[in-house]
Design an enzyme around this catalytic site. Sequence first.
Site, PDB file in Angstrom:
ATOM      1  N   GLN A 178      76.868  31.012  74.067  1.00  0.00           N
ATOM      2  CA  GLN A 178      76.616  31.405  72.701  1.00  0.00           C
ATOM      3  C   GLN A 178      76.620  30.250  71.600  1.00  0.00           C
ATOM      4  OE1 GLN A 178      79.733  35.009  72.952  1.00  0.00           O
ATOM      5  NE2 GLN A 178      78.412  35.013  71.028  1.00  0.00           N
ATOM      6  N   HIS A 179      76.213  30.287  70.576  1.00  0.00           N
ATOM      7  CA  HIS A 179      76.383  29.441  69.287  1.00  0.00           C
ATOM      8  C   HIS A 179      75.594  28.003  69.583  1.00  0.00           C
ATOM      9  CE1 HIS A 179      79.975  31.942  69.192  1.00  0.00           C
ATOM     10  NE2 HIS A 179      80.434  31.471  69.985  1.00  0.00           N
ATOM     11  N   ASP A 189      76.510  35.115  76.742  1.00  0.00           N
ATOM     12  CA  ASP A 189      77.200  35.348  77.923  1.00  0.00           C
ATOM     13  C   ASP A 189      78.255  35.988  78.040  1.00  0.00           C
ATOM     14  OD1 ASP A 189      78.731  33.571  76.716  1.00  0.00           O
ATOM     15  OD2 ASP A 189      78.909  31.869  78.118  1.00  0.00           O
TER      16      ASP A 189
END
Length: 483
Positions: free
Chosen positions: A78-79, A236
Amino acid sequence: MYVMGIDAGTQSIKVLVYDSVSHDKAALSKAPLDLISSPDGTREQRASDWLSALERALHEIPKDVRENVEAVSISGQQHGFVPLSEDGEVLYNVKLWCDTSTAPECHEITERVGRKVLEECGNPILPGYTASKILWLRKNHPDLYDRVWRVLLPHDYLNYVLTGEAVMEKGDASGTGLMDITKGVWDLRIVSAISEDLVTKLPEIRDPGIIGYVTHEASTRFGLREGTAVVSGGGDNMMSAIGTGAVSDGQITISLGTSGTMFSSSSVPVIDRECRLAAFRSSHGTWLPLLCTMNCTVATEAFRKARGLSVDELSSLAASAPEGSQGVVFLPFLNGERIPDLPQGEGVFGGLNASNMSDANMARSVFEGVTFEFLLGLEAFGSASEVIVTGGGARSPFWRKLIADILGLPVRAASEDESAAFGAALQALWIMDGKKTIREITDEHLKSGDSEIIVPDKALHAVYMKHYEKWKAYTEALTPLFR
């Protein structure tokens, strides 16, 4: 039917092909990834390395399996901020979830927007999230920022490479710091605080579904059949929720990977005013309240390598020390930390004296310190009856027992080690089926009864609670040094 789940993580890219008829894996492969690190908290990767690793991993899947896959779903760390130009060039290294170098930009955005707006949207602006990375690029490389056509996340970028479609889905999008998680749309108050033109660079947010099909170019490079369906995928953690069956209210999953996460599906938005839990969306149509620590196996692996131990030797060494490590505490903030919010955090051993300073106590304190972080958010989830553990650390019987005793909850391992890749495959199966609920899909395909349930020891739980108070005292005392 063959469905493929791809997990693009921090350390590797994994490919899992699942046979929905035989209820078994048809193939599994992986390729490692490198990390670019700097002392200022920079943690980056090259998008080109992801593609090379994906190509290697896919070509390790037998051709007759690979070319008969009906649908692909991608799970991604992520991110991470992928700045994509209109001609498909990634304009800068991808700043990752564990990059803390953008802490100043977090403060800038927060000051411009105001905390009230951030509370309404569900999440504060933290260094791990995507928002501050975008402002960092605009400030430090304005020429590159001007060329950005689409802001993408890691799994979105791989979707784009396979299909040519540059879109996001609600789960991963909720981790950017730019989305109103209740409404599921970009919040223009936050977006415009970064740049007035940023809204034109953000992709369409979609519900779970097919986003495109494998192009001829992607088929030639990666060996997938042209026209294969590519579904929306997700972050994820969102995919691990599906892969561990955390798709309806109540069950908690802990993922022991590079980062440590604790999450639970919820039918309603969960906004934690104390900011222990991130207010995320799931990738199966619900919400996903989540606790994230930036140092999980990062800490255990760092200690293991420093002492020259194997994984089994580390577990044995830690298990040889008594519960509570004879008073030794470890603050595992090697990459800074998100919860507690300590972007400049460092790892610290404390409580040492002449009689307890041993490798065994220090080894155990590393595991205990990492696990204590999950206690910080456990009460915010409300009631829980059981914890499912997944990720690399979940393979350790010692660690599973430690988690059960510290949290005071029964613990069992997920039925599939690669829960993010498996969850992605199940998401693909669910979307392609179109009739069954996600709960029906997970109930049918998860072998939940195969793993041992570890019941917590009440006496040991009481011991750990006393040690936890000492750990919290050290954390609070050193917090001024880490901000």
